[in-house]
Design a protein around this motif. Structure first.
Motif, PDB file in Angstrom:
ATOM      1  N   ALA A   1      -3.384  -0.405  -7.218  1.00  0.00           N
ATOM      2  CA  ALA A   1      -2.959  -0.726  -5.851  1.00  0.00           C
ATOM      3  C   ALA A   1      -2.643  -2.202  -5.697  1.00  0.00           C
ATOM      4  CB  ALA A   1      -4.038  -0.300  -4.858  1.00  0.00           C
ATOM      5  N   ASP A   2      -3.396  -3.068  -6.417  1.00  0.00           N
ATOM      6  CA  ASP A   2      -3.184  -4.516  -6.286  1.00  0.00           C
ATOM      7  C   ASP A   2      -1.865  -4.957  -6.916  1.00  0.00           C
ATOM      8  OD1 ASP A   2      -5.583  -4.808  -4.993  1.00  0.00           O
ATOM      9  OD2 ASP A   2      -6.701  -5.320  -6.815  1.00  0.00           O
ATOM     10  N   ARG A   3      -1.492  -4.338  -8.024  1.00  0.00           N
ATOM     11  CA  ARG A   3      -0.314  -4.775  -8.751  1.00  0.00           C
ATOM     12  C   ARG A   3       0.866  -3.814  -8.625  1.00  0.00           C
ATOM     13  NH1 ARG A   3      -2.361  -5.657 -14.627  1.00  0.00           N
ATOM     14  NH2 ARG A   3      -0.265  -6.531 -14.881  1.00  0.00           N
ATOM     15  N   GLY A   4       0.643  -2.689  -7.944  1.00  0.00           N
ATOM     16  CA  GLY A   4       1.709  -1.724  -7.708  1.00  0.00           C
ATOM     17  C   GLY A   4       1.993  -1.608  -6.230  1.00  0.00           C
ATOM     18  N   ARG A   5       2.765  -0.596  -5.889  1.00  0.00           N
ATOM     19  CA  ARG A   5       3.078  -0.375  -4.472  1.00  0.00           C
ATOM     20  C   ARG A   5       3.394   1.094  -4.239  1.00  0.00           C
ATOM     21  NH1 ARG A   5       9.085  -0.762  -3.083  1.00  0.00           N
ATOM     22  NH2 ARG A   5      10.144  -0.562  -5.096  1.00  0.00           N
ATOM     23  N   MET A   6       3.103   1.511  -3.016  1.00  0.00           N
ATOM     24  CA  MET A   6       3.540   2.823  -2.578  1.00  0.00           C
ATOM     25  C   MET A   6       4.987   2.702  -2.141  1.00  0.00           C
ATOM     26  SD  MET A   6       2.015   5.193   0.518  1.00  0.00           S
ATOM     27  CE  MET A   6       0.351   4.712   0.077  1.00  0.00           C
ATOM     28  N   MET A   7       5.817   3.663  -2.491  1.00  0.00           N
ATOM     29  CA  MET A   7       7.206   3.621  -2.056  1.00  0.00           C
ATOM     30  C   MET A   7       7.256   3.781  -0.533  1.00  0.00           C
ATOM     31  SD  MET A   7       8.558   3.019  -4.922  1.00  0.00           S
ATOM     32  CE  MET A   7      10.323   3.130  -4.617  1.00  0.00           C
ATOM     33  N   PRO A   8       8.146   3.061   0.131  1.00  0.00           N
ATOM     34  CA  PRO A   8       8.195   3.101   1.598  1.00  0.00           C
ATOM     35  C   PRO A   8       8.314   4.532   2.126  1.00  0.00           C
ATOM     36  CG  PRO A   8       9.596   1.351   0.768  1.00  0.00           C
ATOM     37  CD  PRO A   8       9.146   2.126  -0.430  1.00  0.00           C
ATOM     38  N   GLY A   9       7.409   4.872   3.045  1.00  0.00           N
ATOM     39  CA  GLY A   9       7.450   6.175   3.688  1.00  0.00           C
ATOM     40  C   GLY A   9       6.791   7.297   2.923  1.00  0.00           C
ATOM     41  N   ALA A  10       6.238   7.025   1.732  1.00  0.00           N
ATOM     42  CA  ALA A  10       5.709   8.107   0.896  1.00  0.00           C
ATOM     43  C   ALA A  10       4.582   8.866   1.573  1.00  0.00           C
ATOM     44  CB  ALA A  10       5.245   7.555  -0.448  1.00  0.00           C
ATOM     45  N   ALA A  11       3.611   8.160   2.117  1.00  0.00           N
ATOM     46  CA  ALA A  11       2.469   8.830   2.747  1.00  0.00           C
ATOM     47  C   ALA A  11       2.916   9.664   3.941  1.00  0.00           C
ATOM     48  CB  ALA A  11       1.422   7.803   3.170  1.00  0.00           C
ATOM     49  N   GLU A  12       3.786   9.105   4.755  1.00  0.00           N
ATOM     50  CA  GLU A  12       4.262   9.810   5.941  1.00  0.00           C
ATOM     51  C   GLU A  12       5.089  11.041   5.556  1.00  0.00           C
ATOM     52  OE1 GLU A  12       3.275   5.653   6.874  1.00  0.00           O
ATOM     53  OE2 GLU A  12       4.563   6.582   5.356  1.00  0.00           O
ATOM     54  N   ALA A  13       5.872  10.928   4.488  1.00  0.00           N
ATOM     55  CA  ALA A  13       6.665  12.066   4.028  1.00  0.00           C
ATOM     56  C   ALA A  13       5.762  13.194   3.535  1.00  0.00           C
ATOM     57  CB  ALA A  13       7.618  11.632   2.918  1.00  0.00           C
ATOM     58  N   LEU A  14       4.724  12.844   2.773  1.00  0.00           N
ATOM     59  CA  LEU A  14       3.786  13.856   2.311  1.00  0.00           C
ATOM     60  C   LEU A  14       3.082  14.527   3.485  1.00  0.00           C
ATOM     61  CD1 LEU A  14       2.208  11.981  -0.725  1.00  0.00           C
ATOM     62  CD2 LEU A  14       3.581  14.057  -0.853  1.00  0.00           C
ATOM     63  N   ASP A  15       2.681  13.731   4.471  1.00  0.00           N
ATOM     64  CA  ASP A  15       2.014  14.294   5.650  1.00  0.00           C
ATOM     65  C   ASP A  15       2.943  15.251   6.401  1.00  0.00           C
ATOM     66  OD1 ASP A  15      -0.319  12.926   5.143  1.00  0.00           O
ATOM     67  OD2 ASP A  15       0.139  11.266   6.506  1.00  0.00           O
ATOM     68  N   ALA A  16       4.210  14.873   6.519  1.00  0.00           N
ATOM     69  CA  ALA A  16       5.167  15.716   7.239  1.00  0.00           C
ATOM     70  C   ALA A  16       5.382  17.042   6.517  1.00  0.00           C
ATOM     71  CB  ALA A  16       6.493  14.976   7.407  1.00  0.00           C
ATOM     72  N   VAL A  17       5.484  16.992   5.193  1.00  0.00           N
ATOM     73  CA  VAL A  17       5.667  18.230   4.426  1.00  0.00           C
ATOM     74  C   VAL A  17       4.413  19.098   4.513  1.00  0.00           C
ATOM     75  CG1 VAL A  17       6.022  19.167   2.103  1.00  0.00           C
ATOM     76  CG2 VAL A  17       7.389  17.223   2.886  1.00  0.00           C
TER      77      VAL A  17
END
Length: 240
Positions: A92-108
């Motif tokens: 998490a410190d050296r990487g990143r979540m792609m923008p919108g990934a968590a919200e997209a998973l929640d929506a699906v």
């Protein structure tokens, strides 16, 4: 005999679709490769759309490991999982979540009669570590996922995952109700070979034109609009 109910299956790629942890991944590859072969990993290989098993044999060829054989692969897989475990706090410190990934998973997740999991080139241990580092693991049924540690091409992993879902849930997940969301043109081709519908995201090295040429009819610029993600999933399955 009553037919089982039909449900929708959404398969996600991980790297550059949901997450970008390339720097940590490269270090884990290098550590595991040198431990198994005794040779430094100097020359890498293109990773998009490929499994860790495929990459290992490419690493061997590119780094002139002539006396290697297939017996090294299980050792590499084990060392790679351990290397990721040691770097769990760095992801998490050296990487990143792609923008919108968590919200997209929640929506699906909110779609009725829908199950979502992963089909990834990463081995099971590293895939779980990556997703857990960003809190995405709870949004996916990782017990039925397809992983690079299975030593099959992506198209086969897609079909095996679909069959595992049917066995686990006691429902039918037809090919026509299964989608694969990915940023890789190679994965789009794998989805076509695996007879499911690809949904492409322009978040990796493949351009929109390359993704469409590979066979993607549904293409998203990114995952930042959850409604657009859901609309693509529905259009690819039930046409809504």
């Amino acid at each position: 005999m009553k037919e089982p109910p039909i449900s929708r299956l959404v398969l996600w790629n991980i790297d550059l679709t949901l997450l970008d942890v390339a720097q940590v991944t490269r270090e884990a590859y290098a550590e595991a490769f040198e431990k198994v072969t005794g040779v430094p990993l100097v020359y890498l290989a293109p990773v998009a759309g490929r499994t860790d098993s495929e990459l290992f044999f490419d690493f061997l060829a590119r780094n002139d490991v002539d006396d290697a054989d297939e017996s090294l692969l299980p050792r590499f897989t084990e060392e790679l999982g351990a290397a990721f475990a040691r770097r769990g706090d760095q992801l998490a410190d050296r990487g990143r979540m792609m923008p919108g990934a968590a919200e997209a998973l929640d929506a699906v997740m909110r779609l009725p009669d829908t199950v979502q999991t992963v089909v990834t080139g990463a081995i099971r241990a590293s895939a779980k570590a990556k997703l857990a580092a960003f809190g995405l693991d709870s949004r996916l049924d990782l017990s039925i996922g397809g992983y690079g540690s299975e030593n099959y091409p992506k198209a086969s992993l897609i079909q095996f995952t679909r069959m595992r879902a049917e066995e686990a849930y006691g429902r039918a997940f037809p090919e026509s109700q299964t989608v694969y969301i990915t940023e890789s043109a190679r994965d789009v081709e794998a989805a076509r070979i695996g007879r499911v519908t690809p949904i492409a995201v322009v978040s990796g090295s493949s351009t929109e034109s390359q993704l469409r040429a590979a066979g993607a009819e549904h293409v998203l610029a990114d995952l930042t609009d959850p409604a657009a993600v859901v609309a693509a999933v529905r259009a690819a399955t039930d046409g809504d």
